[in-house]
Write a protein that holds these residues in place. Structure first.
Motif, PDB file in Angstrom:
ATOM      1  N   ILE A 182      -2.822 -23.082  37.595  1.00 15.74           N
ATOM      2  CA  ILE A 182      -2.562 -21.581  37.370  1.00 15.74           C
ATOM      3  C   ILE A 182      -3.572 -20.755  38.019  1.00 15.74           C
ATOM      4  O   ILE A 182      -4.822 -20.922  37.614  1.00 15.74           O
ATOM      5  N   GLU A 183      -3.317 -19.849  38.946  1.00 15.59           N
ATOM      6  CA  GLU A 183      -4.175 -18.930  39.561  1.00 15.59           C
ATOM      7  C   GLU A 183      -3.698 -17.626  38.940  1.00 15.59           C
ATOM      8  O   GLU A 183      -2.550 -16.950  39.397  1.00 15.59           O
ATOM      9  N   ILE A 184      -4.560 -16.901  38.212  1.00 20.71           N
ATOM     10  CA  ILE A 184      -4.291 -15.560  37.608  1.00 20.71           C
ATOM     11  C   ILE A 184      -4.731 -14.443  38.404  1.00 20.71           C
ATOM     12  O   ILE A 184      -6.082 -14.235  38.166  1.00 20.71           O
ATOM     13  N   ASN A 185      -4.269 -13.528  38.891  1.00 18.72           N
ATOM     14  CA  ASN A 185      -4.441 -12.360  39.557  1.00 18.72           C
ATOM     15  C   ASN A 185      -4.499 -11.263  38.570  1.00 18.72           C
ATOM     16  O   ASN A 185      -3.275 -10.845  38.289  1.00 18.72           O
ATOM     17  N   THR A 186      -5.649 -10.839  37.698  1.00 22.63           N
ATOM     18  CA  THR A 186      -5.481  -9.949  36.548  1.00 22.63           C
ATOM     19  C   THR A 186      -4.826  -8.418  36.953  1.00 22.63           C
ATOM     20  O   THR A 186      -3.976  -8.051  36.289  1.00 22.63           O
ATOM     21  N   GLU A 187      -5.101  -8.021  38.151  1.00 26.39           N
ATOM     22  CA  GLU A 187      -4.486  -6.788  38.534  1.00 26.39           C
ATOM     23  C   GLU A 187      -3.106  -6.705  39.032  1.00 26.39           C
ATOM     24  O   GLU A 187      -2.330  -5.913  38.479  1.00 26.39           O
ATOM     25  N   ALA A 188      -2.556  -7.899  39.497  1.00 26.55           N
ATOM     26  CA  ALA A 188      -1.102  -8.096  39.896  1.00 26.55           C
ATOM     27  C   ALA A 188      -0.238  -8.410  38.330  1.00 26.55           C
ATOM     28  O   ALA A 188       0.584  -7.933  38.142  1.00 26.55           O
TER      29      ALA A 188
END
Length: 55
Positions: free
Chosen positions: A35-41
């Motif tokens: 998992i790659e979490i783009n916090t802004e998105a």
């Protein structure tokens, strides 16, 4: 955009997951469970989900 990566969605600490409308499993790669979490998105997606729940 800030991105955090985990080798498996189960590695994401509960304290770090702040998006109640989504689970880390549904965001993770279907093949590797990474998992790659783009916090802004994710913050924007959560805002949209919350707004649609209110209506």
């Amino acid at each position: 955009m800030p991105t955090t990566t985990y080798a498996h969605f189960r590695d994401v600490p509960e304290s770090a997951w702040r998006w109640p409308s989504f689970s880390s499993a549904e965001i993770a790669c279907r093949g590797t469970s990474a998992i790659e979490i783009n916090t802004e998105a994710m913050d924007q997606l959560q805002s949209l989900a919350t707004a649609s729940e209110i209506r």
